[in-house]
Scaffold this motif. Structure first.
Motif, PDB file in Angstrom:
ATOM      1  N   ILE A 181     102.909 147.187 -65.071  1.00  9.17           N
ATOM      2  CA  ILE A 181     103.088 146.220 -63.977  1.00  9.17           C
ATOM      3  C   ILE A 181     104.503 146.343 -63.388  1.00  9.17           C
ATOM      4  O   ILE A 181     104.678 146.379 -62.166  1.00  9.17           O
ATOM      5  CB  ILE A 181     102.819 144.774 -64.476  1.00  9.17           C
ATOM      6  N   LEU A 182     105.507 146.438 -64.247  1.00  6.57           N
ATOM      7  CA  LEU A 182     106.883 146.550 -63.729  1.00  6.57           C
ATOM      8  C   LEU A 182     107.127 147.911 -63.082  1.00  6.57           C
ATOM      9  O   LEU A 182     107.820 148.001 -62.065  1.00  6.57           O
ATOM     10  CB  LEU A 182     107.913 146.310 -64.832  1.00  6.57           C
ATOM     11  N   LEU A 183     106.547 148.968 -63.670  1.00 12.54           N
ATOM     12  CA  LEU A 183     106.743 150.292 -63.078  1.00 12.54           C
ATOM     13  C   LEU A 183     106.114 150.335 -61.684  1.00 12.54           C
ATOM     14  O   LEU A 183     106.680 150.916 -60.751  1.00 12.54           O
ATOM     15  CB  LEU A 183     106.161 151.385 -63.992  1.00 12.54           C
ATOM     16  N   ASN A 184     104.960 149.686 -61.518  1.00 11.67           N
ATOM     17  CA  ASN A 184     104.345 149.578 -60.187  1.00 11.67           C
ATOM     18  C   ASN A 184     105.335 149.007 -59.181  1.00 11.67           C
ATOM     19  O   ASN A 184     105.406 149.442 -58.041  1.00 11.67           O
ATOM     20  CB  ASN A 184     103.149 148.621 -60.230  1.00 11.67           C
ATOM     21  N   ALA A 185     106.086 148.005 -59.644  1.00 16.50           N
ATOM     22  CA  ALA A 185     106.984 147.308 -58.716  1.00 16.50           C
ATOM     23  C   ALA A 185     108.206 148.139 -58.353  1.00 16.50           C
ATOM     24  O   ALA A 185     108.702 148.060 -57.232  1.00 16.50           O
ATOM     25  CB  ALA A 185     107.413 145.971 -59.315  1.00 16.50           C
ATOM     26  N   VAL A 195     116.059 148.602 -56.870  1.00 16.94           N
ATOM     27  CA  VAL A 195     115.081 147.993 -57.793  1.00 16.94           C
ATOM     28  C   VAL A 195     115.127 146.466 -57.728  1.00 16.94           C
ATOM     29  O   VAL A 195     114.107 145.805 -57.926  1.00 16.94           O
ATOM     30  CB  VAL A 195     115.273 148.456 -59.264  1.00 16.94           C
ATOM     31  N   ILE A 196     116.306 145.919 -57.433  1.00 11.79           N
ATOM     32  CA  ILE A 196     116.414 144.452 -57.302  1.00 11.79           C
ATOM     33  C   ILE A 196     115.695 144.000 -56.028  1.00 11.79           C
ATOM     34  O   ILE A 196     114.940 143.026 -56.034  1.00 11.79           O
ATOM     35  CB  ILE A 196     117.900 144.009 -57.282  1.00 11.79           C
ATOM     36  N   GLU A 197     115.892 144.739 -54.940  1.00  9.23           N
ATOM     37  CA  GLU A 197     115.165 144.419 -53.701  1.00  9.23           C
ATOM     38  C   GLU A 197     113.661 144.437 -53.963  1.00  9.23           C
ATOM     39  O   GLU A 197     112.928 143.567 -53.507  1.00  9.23           O
ATOM     40  CB  GLU A 197     115.461 145.461 -52.614  1.00  9.23           C
ATOM     41  N   ARG A 198     113.234 145.448 -54.712  1.00  9.92           N
ATOM     42  CA  ARG A 198     111.792 145.571 -54.965  1.00  9.92           C
ATOM     43  C   ARG A 198     111.275 144.435 -55.847  1.00  9.92           C
ATOM     44  O   ARG A 198     110.231 143.849 -55.583  1.00  9.92           O
ATOM     45  CB  ARG A 198     111.477 146.922 -55.611  1.00  9.92           C
ATOM     46  N   LEU A 199     112.011 144.131 -56.932  1.00 10.81           N
ATOM     47  CA  LEU A 199     111.562 143.058 -57.827  1.00 10.81           C
ATOM     48  C   LEU A 199     111.556 141.717 -57.096  1.00 10.81           C
ATOM     49  O   LEU A 199     110.588 140.961 -57.167  1.00 10.81           O
ATOM     50  CB  LEU A 199     112.466 142.961 -59.060  1.00 10.81           C
ATOM     51  N   GLU A 200     112.650 141.430 -56.390  1.00  8.35           N
ATOM     52  CA  GLU A 200     112.705 140.142 -55.693  1.00  8.35           C
ATOM     53  C   GLU A 200     111.706 140.102 -54.542  1.00  8.35           C
ATOM     54  O   GLU A 200     111.114 139.066 -54.258  1.00  8.35           O
ATOM     55  CB  GLU A 200     114.142 139.835 -55.239  1.00  8.35           C
ATOM     56  N   GLY A 201     111.489 141.248 -53.907  1.00  6.89           N
ATOM     57  CA  GLY A 201     110.487 141.322 -52.849  1.00  6.89           C
ATOM     58  C   GLY A 201     109.085 141.033 -53.389  1.00  6.89           C
ATOM     59  O   GLY A 201     108.220 140.504 -52.693  1.00  6.89           O
TER      60      GLY A 201
END
Lengths: 514, 95
Positions: free
Chosen positions: A252-256, A134-140
């Motif tokens: 929006i966050l769930l999308n990410a 999830v961190i990779e996805r958020l930072e990505g």
């Protein structure tokens, strides 16, 4: 921040144009009160820089976290560096969908930029060698990570009082718990110390603190969000999800973060819809189920009952059809959960042995002595209590009576939901039986604390998604949440019901006076 | 069902925990209460009900049997309380 200024921003939430105008007149301190949706709009129009936004969040943390105690770690330097990158990305049109948005995550999610403590002395100095998915996805997506949030040790608790480091205060009343175990996440969002956060939910740990702090929380379907890099508590129940100021932000966050990840073998390869697009449907003809057993749950506060009943009426007024449904095994949910979760925990927590990472006691005579003393001084009381329950329930002679029996009743609980969802599209219920209780009120009596999880545990046992959305306040000014439960992978339906309800009410526009 | 102090002490040893007398007292009482509560599961007829260990049924998540990059040794050791020559160090096992 003077309350007056804050109110000016608050009232302006309705209209983006009006808001921009107000923001320009205001001290930029107030950017931290923006929703993710509002901040993204301003960032994209280049009317706000990610650096200014991040500074306002960091300033807010410095000014109020001394009283709230939501953050275990904060890194201003790292955050501002990421903010500069986000501003460059906006300048050259390469900005990701969350570029420049300052977020924070529960300290159970592995991050290379911050130590990851799980609220435990045994991991106090643990620096993960990799980032969680999830961190990779958020930072990505360009998001900025400002810090890591307090929690009950290893996510075991409903109040953050089991954190080895501190108890987080409820922003609405500092003598009250913020809920748990993701209490730091919910308090930080409610107190505008980040624009949104991630929590984890094993038995209600996203929904209950969201409810107690007056924000929106979502536990997605088991397998919707990768658990790679989430420190395990009870692997068949754990799930990561967003805690936000509004339902749109939650989408929006769930999308990410949603989607398949081969590194989590329980992650489900299934297409993820754009959750923002699921917010646009009216509720006409949607069948909402009201579980009749929930009416007679002992200890439900009358104010919670009234707030939830009023919320149901509002949803019916919006066009939904109410249906009475039955979840016949509701009375056994707490018993099933408090066998299965400790069993899984006792197995998962065997890895903390003072060898590979984490705390090790000094001057151990031999290996066994080192194990015993490391674990008993590294784990807190609640964690040790659950390890003992789990080890006992899995031990020879007791396995069938406890773990075996609980796993069978779990099947019956899942079947209850399956049957209920034949006659409705979503269920409506309270999140917690009472508003936030007082700090210290339940620490000596673990069973009473466990019983307060009655409405949230079943979603984890059944693997279904559940959301909490603000639906009122107690006479003492404490927030109350409405829980919406849905079918597997039907997060879009939950978000839509939550969104239509939110738009029809004004609970989400109230903010605590911190 | 109650749990005796001896059982708590025994299970603690299995779980590699060292409990004080006081902790054994407190835990046997609290865990006794919890297990007594859990006994209500015996009211439920579960004859022929299959157990659930996982709410979402997935078949085995296989991957191709090909070597892939993994965490390198230094990173794997970076949090070790004690290490030497690329290995984890532990106190002596016997004696």
């Amino acid at each position: 921040m003077p309350p007056k200024k804050k109110m000016a921003i608050l009232w302006s939430r309705k209209s983006s144009a009006e808001q921009t105008r107000n923001l320009k007149q205001e001290n930029d301190m107030a950017y931290n009160t923006l929703t993710i949706e509002e901040a993204l709009a301003l960032l994209r129009k280049k009317e706000l820089s990610a650096v200014d936004l991040t500074r306002s969040v960091l300033d807010r943390i410095s000014s109020v976290d001394g009283t709230i105690s939501a953050f275990i770690s904060v890194s201003a330097e790292k955050a501002l560096k990421q903010a500069e990158q986000a501003d460059r990305a906006y300048a050259d049109a390469t900005a990701g969908p969350l570029a420049g948005i300052p977020l924070a995550v529960k300290d159970v999610i592995c991050t290379t930029g911050f130590r990851t403590t799980c609220g435990s002395k045994i991991l106090e100095n643990f620096s993960p060698p990799y980032n969680a998915a999830v961190i990779e996805r958020l930072e990505g997506a360009g998001a900025i990570l400002v810090g890591k949030l307090n929690m009950d040790e290893f996510a075991m608790g409903s109040s953050t009082e089991h954190s080895a480091f501190m108890t987080t205060r409820n922003p609405w009343n500092r003598n009250r718990i913020p809920g748990g175990s993701s209490g730091g996440s919910a308090a930080a969002v409610a107190a505008d110390m980040c624009l949104g956060a991630l929590g984890s939910d094993t038995g209600g740990s996203i929904r209950q603190p969201a409810s107690h702090c007056g924000v929106v929380g979502m536990k997605p379907t088991y397998g919707r969000v990768s658990r790679f890099g989430l420190v395990a508590f009870a692997s068949s129940l754990d799930q990561i999800g967003p805690i936000t100021k509004t339902v749109a932000d939650n989408a929006i966050l769930l999308n990410a973060i949603a989607g398949y990840d081969r590194r989590d073998s329980t992650s489900v390869p299934r297409e993820v819809p754009d959750y923002r697009n699921t917010l646009k449907n009216d509720l006409k003809g949607i069948r909402v189920g009201i579980p009749k057993e929930y009416n007679s749950i002992d200890g439900t506060d009358p104010e919670v009952k009234t707030a939830v009943e009023t919320a149901i009426e509002t949803i019916v007024d919006l066009g939904a059809d109410p249906v009475e449904v039955s979840l016949p095994h509701s009375d056994y949910v707490v018993a099933v959960y408090y066998i299965i979760a400790p069993c899984e925990a006792s197995s998962n927590l065997a890895r903390y042995d003072g060898v590979k990472y984490g705390y090790r006691v000094e001057n151990a005579g031999n290996l066994l002595d080192m194990y015993h003393r490391t674990r008993s001084s590294g784990f807190g009381q609640e964690v040790q209590r659950r390890i003992i329950i789990g080890t006992y329930a899995l031990s020879a002679g007791y396995y069938d009576a406890y773990y075996g029996k609980a796993s069978q009743v779990r099947t019956l609980i899942m079947e209850d939901f399956k049957r209920a969802f034949e006659s409705c599209d979503a269920l409506l219920a309270p999140v917690a039986p009472t508003p936030a209780f007082r700090i210290g009120e339940k620490t000596d009596d673990p069973l009473t604390m466990y019983l307060s999880d009655i409405f949230t545990l079943s979603a984890n046992l059944a693997g279904i998604p559940g959301a909490s959305v603000p639906c009122g306040f107690s006479s003492e000014g404490l927030p109350i949440g409405l829980q919406i439960l849905g079918k597997h992978f039907d997060e879009g339906q939950l978000l839509n019901i939550a969104y239509q309800f939110e738009q029809a009410t004004s609970w989400h526009t109230r903010t605590p006076d911190v | 069902m109650n749990i005796t102090k001896d059982e708590v002490a025994y299970v603690a040893t299995l779980a590699r925990l060292e409990l004080s007398e006081k902790a054994i007292d407190t835990f046997s009482e609290q865990i006794g209460d919890i297990l007594a509560y859990v006994d209500k599961l015996n009211e439920v007829n579960t004859d022929g009900v299959p157990p659930t260990s996982h709410a979402i049924s997935l078949s085995n998540a296989f991957r191709e049997d090909k070597p892939v990059e993994h965490l390198d040794r230094d990173k794997a050791l970076q949090n070790a309380p004690e290490k030497e020559d690329g290995d984890f160090m532990v106190p002596k096992v016997v004696g």
